[in-house]
Design a protein around this motif. Structure first.
Motif, PDB file in Angstrom:
ATOM      1  N   ALA A  45      24.696  60.209 -74.215  1.00 12.66           N
ATOM      2  CA  ALA A  45      24.199  60.731 -75.494  1.00 12.66           C
ATOM      3  C   ALA A  45      22.948  59.974 -75.924  1.00 12.66           C
ATOM      4  O   ALA A  45      21.978  60.578 -76.426  1.00 12.66           O
ATOM      5  N   ALA A  46      22.953  58.645 -75.712  1.00 12.86           N
ATOM      6  CA  ALA A  46      21.775  57.838 -76.057  1.00 12.86           C
ATOM      7  C   ALA A  46      20.590  58.211 -75.183  1.00 12.86           C
ATOM      8  O   ALA A  46      19.450  58.279 -75.653  1.00 12.86           O
ATOM      9  N   LEU A  47      20.858  58.469 -73.896  1.00 16.61           N
ATOM     10  CA  LEU A  47      19.795  58.882 -72.978  1.00 16.61           C
ATOM     11  C   LEU A  47      19.185  60.210 -73.435  1.00 16.61           C
ATOM     12  O   LEU A  47      17.965  60.362 -73.477  1.00 16.61           O
ATOM     13  N   ALA A  48      20.035  61.154 -73.798  1.00 15.64           N
ATOM     14  CA  ALA A  48      19.560  62.465 -74.244  1.00 15.64           C
ATOM     15  C   ALA A  48      18.729  62.354 -75.513  1.00 15.64           C
ATOM     16  O   ALA A  48      17.771  63.110 -75.714  1.00 15.64           O
ATOM     17  N   ALA A  49      19.100  61.375 -76.364  1.00 18.15           N
ATOM     18  CA  ALA A  49      18.381  61.184 -77.631  1.00 18.15           C
ATOM     19  C   ALA A  49      17.161  60.285 -77.471  1.00 18.15           C
ATOM     20  O   ALA A  49      16.403  60.084 -78.424  1.00 18.15           O
ATOM     21  N   GLY A  50      16.986  59.715 -76.283  1.00 20.45           N
ATOM     22  CA  GLY A  50      15.873  58.795 -76.060  1.00 20.45           C
ATOM     23  C   GLY A  50      16.051  57.473 -76.778  1.00 20.45           C
ATOM     24  O   GLY A  50      15.065  56.799 -77.104  1.00 20.45           O
ATOM     25  N   SER A  51      17.296  57.073 -77.008  1.00 23.73           N
ATOM     26  CA  SER A  51      17.585  55.836 -77.739  1.00 23.73           C
ATOM     27  C   SER A  51      17.732  54.655 -76.782  1.00 23.73           C
ATOM     28  O   SER A  51      18.769  54.503 -76.127  1.00 23.73           O
ATOM     29  N   VAL A  52      16.703  53.826 -76.700  1.00 22.55           N
ATOM     30  CA  VAL A  52      16.763  52.635 -75.854  1.00 22.55           C
ATOM     31  C   VAL A  52      17.850  51.693 -76.353  1.00 22.55           C
ATOM     32  O   VAL A  52      18.624  51.129 -75.565  1.00 22.55           O
ATOM     33  N   GLN A  53      17.933  51.516 -77.668  1.00 24.41           N
ATOM     34  CA  GLN A  53      18.954  50.652 -78.258  1.00 24.41           C
ATOM     35  C   GLN A  53      20.354  51.152 -77.892  1.00 24.41           C
ATOM     36  O   GLN A  53      21.231  50.368 -77.516  1.00 24.41           O
ATOM     37  N   GLY A  54      20.562  52.464 -77.993  1.00 19.67           N
ATOM     38  CA  GLY A  54      21.867  53.027 -77.673  1.00 19.67           C
ATOM     39  C   GLY A  54      22.238  52.826 -76.218  1.00 19.67           C
ATOM     40  O   GLY A  54      23.395  52.515 -75.894  1.00 19.67           O
ATOM     41  N   MET A  55      21.264  53.006 -75.326  1.00 21.77           N
ATOM     42  CA  MET A  55      21.532  52.784 -73.900  1.00 21.77           C
ATOM     43  C   MET A  55      21.840  51.320 -73.620  1.00 21.77           C
ATOM     44  O   MET A  55      22.750  50.997 -72.845  1.00 21.77           O
ATOM     45  N   ALA A  56      21.094  50.426 -74.253  1.00 19.84           N
ATOM     46  CA  ALA A  56      21.337  48.989 -74.063  1.00 19.84           C
ATOM     47  C   ALA A  56      22.711  48.600 -74.586  1.00 19.84           C
ATOM     48  O   ALA A  56      23.435  47.831 -73.946  1.00 19.84           O
ATOM     49  N   ASP A  57      23.089  49.147 -75.743  1.00 17.49           N
ATOM     50  CA  ASP A  57      24.401  48.846 -76.315  1.00 17.49           C
ATOM     51  C   ASP A  57      25.522  49.300 -75.376  1.00 17.49           C
ATOM     52  O   ASP A  57      26.479  48.558 -75.127  1.00 17.49           O
ATOM     53  N   ALA A  58      25.392  50.523 -74.878  1.00 15.33           N
ATOM     54  CA  ALA A  58      26.428  51.057 -73.994  1.00 15.33           C
ATOM     55  C   ALA A  58      26.504  50.255 -72.697  1.00 15.33           C
ATOM     56  O   ALA A  58      27.598  50.002 -72.168  1.00 15.33           O
ATOM     57  N   ASN A  59      25.362  49.849 -72.197  1.00 13.88           N
ATOM     58  CA  ASN A  59      25.338  49.052 -70.971  1.00 13.88           C
ATOM     59  C   ASN A  59      26.072  47.732 -71.173  1.00 13.88           C
ATOM     60  O   ASN A  59      26.875  47.304 -70.332  1.00 13.88           O
ATOM     61  N   GLN A  60      25.803  47.070 -72.301  1.00 13.49           N
ATOM     62  CA  GLN A  60      26.489  45.812 -72.603  1.00 13.49           C
ATOM     63  C   GLN A  60      27.999  46.026 -72.673  1.00 13.49           C
ATOM     64  O   GLN A  60      28.785  45.251 -72.131  1.00 13.49           O
ATOM     65  N   GLU A  61      28.398  47.089 -73.382  1.00 12.11           N
ATOM     66  CA  GLU A  61      29.825  47.376 -73.544  1.00 12.11           C
ATOM     67  C   GLU A  61      30.492  47.614 -72.192  1.00 12.11           C
ATOM     68  O   GLU A  61      31.610  47.154 -71.949  1.00 12.11           O
ATOM     69  N   LEU A  62      29.813  48.360 -71.322  1.00 11.34           N
ATOM     70  CA  LEU A  62      30.417  48.683 -70.038  1.00 11.34           C
ATOM     71  C   LEU A  62      30.651  47.433 -69.196  1.00 11.34           C
ATOM     72  O   LEU A  62      31.731  47.245 -68.627  1.00 11.34           O
ATOM     73  N   HIS A  63      29.655  46.561 -69.129  1.00 13.60           N
ATOM     74  CA  HIS A  63      29.815  45.370 -68.293  1.00 13.60           C
ATOM     75  C   HIS A  63      30.837  44.397 -68.888  1.00 13.60           C
ATOM     76  O   HIS A  63      31.558  43.724 -68.150  1.00 13.60           O
ATOM     77  N   GLU A  64      30.914  44.369 -70.206  1.00 16.60           N
ATOM     78  CA  GLU A  64      31.961  43.566 -70.841  1.00 16.60           C
ATOM     79  C   GLU A  64      33.337  44.138 -70.482  1.00 16.60           C
ATOM     80  O   GLU A  64      34.270  43.389 -70.181  1.00 16.60           O
ATOM     81  N   ALA A  65      33.453  45.459 -70.498  1.00 14.99           N
ATOM     82  CA  ALA A  65      34.725  46.101 -70.165  1.00 14.99           C
ATOM     83  C   ALA A  65      35.104  45.884 -68.705  1.00 14.99           C
ATOM     84  O   ALA A  65      36.289  45.737 -68.374  1.00 14.99           O
ATOM     85  N   LEU A  66      34.118  45.852 -67.808  1.00 20.11           N
ATOM     86  CA  LEU A  66      34.410  45.599 -66.401  1.00 20.11           C
ATOM     87  C   LEU A  66      35.003  44.208 -66.216  1.00 20.11           C
ATOM     88  O   LEU A  66      35.987  44.030 -65.485  1.00 20.11           O
ATOM     89  N   VAL A  67      34.433  43.212 -66.880  1.00 16.21           N
ATOM     90  CA  VAL A  67      34.963  41.849 -66.759  1.00 16.21           C
ATOM     91  C   VAL A  67      36.350  41.755 -67.393  1.00 16.21           C
ATOM     92  O   VAL A  67      37.217  41.013 -66.915  1.00 16.21           O
ATOM     93  N   ALA A  68      36.595  42.539 -68.444  1.00 12.37           N
ATOM     94  CA  ALA A  68      37.905  42.529 -69.088  1.00 12.37           C
ATOM     95  C   ALA A  68      39.000  43.004 -68.142  1.00 12.37           C
ATOM     96  O   ALA A  68      40.183  42.668 -68.330  1.00 12.37           O
ATOM     97  N   LEU A  69      38.641  43.766 -67.095  1.00 14.34           N
ATOM     98  CA  LEU A  69      39.638  44.199 -66.114  1.00 14.34           C
ATOM     99  C   LEU A  69      40.307  43.011 -65.431  1.00 14.34           C
ATOM    100  O   LEU A  69      41.413  43.130 -64.914  1.00 14.34           O
TER     101      LEU A  69
END
Length: 228
Positions: free
Chosen positions: A128-152
Motif C-alpha cells: 500500500a505504501a509503494l502504491a502511494a509512493g510513501s517512502v516513510q511507509g515502505m521504510a516502516d514496513a521494512n523495519q517491522e518485517l525484519h523485526e518480526a523475522l528475528v522474533a521467530l
C-alpha cells in the motif's frame, strides 16, 4: 519530525509505572529513533527530555551513555548530545550483525500460523505504501518485517539486539530518503521471503536473505560514497 513533536510522542506514550532507570529511558529513546521520530543530527535537550520523561538529568545521562555505546547518539564536547548519523563502518557492522541473526531466525525459528498472518499484514502495508509512493511507509514496513523475522527465534535477547540494530538502521535510512527505489524494490523481495516461509522452504529463504542483505549493504555504501 521536530524535536518538540517527538517529545510529545514520548509523553503520550505514558511514563513507566516502575522506577525510571537509565536503561528504561534508553529504551524509550531507542524506540523513538527506530520509529523515525528523531532524525540524525537532532540535538537531545537534557532539560526537555528530563521534563517529558519525568526523570533526573543524571538518569538521562546514564541513558545517553548506553545509547552512545550503541552508536545511536553522539556526544560532542561543548555542544551536547545528538542523534548519530552512521558512517560506512557503522553500516558494515550493522550488516555483520544482521547477516548472523536474521537468516538464522528464518532457518531455525518457530513459524506459526499467526506469525505468517502478521508477516502477510506487513507485506500488505508495504504494498500500500509503494502504491502511494510513501517512502516513510515502505521504510516502516521494512523495519517491522525484519523485526518480526528475528522474533521467530523466540529469543528475547536477540529481539533486544535487533531493536538496537533497527534504531541504527533507521538512521541509515534517513540517508536514503531521497532515493525511493532503495525501498521500493525490497517490497516484493520481502513478499517472496514470506512466501518461502509459508511453503516451508527455509533453507532457500535463509540463503536469499543473506544475498538480500549483501545487496542492501552495498547499495547503502555506494550511496554514501564509501565504495564506487
Amino acid at each position: 519530525m521536530p524535536m518538540n513533536a517527538a517529545l510529545q510522542g514520548i509523553a503520550d506514550g505514558g511514563q513507566a509505572t516502575h522506577a525510571h532507570t537509565g536503561a528504561w529511558v534508553a529504551g524509550v529513546l531507542r524506540q523513538r529513533i527506530s520509529a523515525g521520530q528523531l532524525a540524525p543530527g537532532t540535538k537531545l535537550s537534557e532539560q526537555a527530555l528530563s521534563e517529558a520523561l519525568g526523570v533526573s538529568r543524571n538518569t538521562l545521562r546514564e541513558a545517553f551513555t548506553v545509547l552512545a555505546g550503541e552508536s545511536v547518539v553522539q556526544r560532542i564536547p561543548n555542544r551536547g548530545v545528538f542523534v548519530a548519523a552512521p558512517g560506512a563502518d557503522d553500516v558494515r557492522e550493522i550488516y555483520r550483525v544482521r547477516r548472523m541473526i536474521e537468516p538464522a531466525a528464518v532457518l531455525w525459528g518457530e513459524v506459526r500460523a499467526e506469525d505468517l498472518e502478521a508477516l502477510d499484514s506487513i507485506i500488505d502495508r508495504a504494498r500500500a505504501a509503494l502504491a502511494a509512493g510513501s517512502v516513510q511507509g515502505m521504510a516502516d514496513a521494512n523495519q517491522e518485517l525484519h523485526e518480526a523475522l528475528v522474533a521467530l527465534s523466540g529469543s528475547a535477547s536477540l529481539q533486544e539486539l535487533m531493536e538496537r540494530v533497527l534504531a541504527e538502521m533507521r538512521l541509515v535510512f534517513h540517508a536514503m530518503a531521497t532515493t525511493p527505489d532503495f525501498h521500493s524494490h525490497y517490497v516484493e523481495r520481502n513478499a517472496a521471503l514470506v512466501a518461502q516461509l509459508r511453503e516451508g522452504r527455509r533453507e532457500e529463504a535463509a540463503a536469499e536473505l543473506r544475498r538480500y542483505l549483501d545487496g542492501a549493504e552495498r547499495e547503502l555504501l555506494v550511496h554514501i560514497g564509501a565504495i564506487p
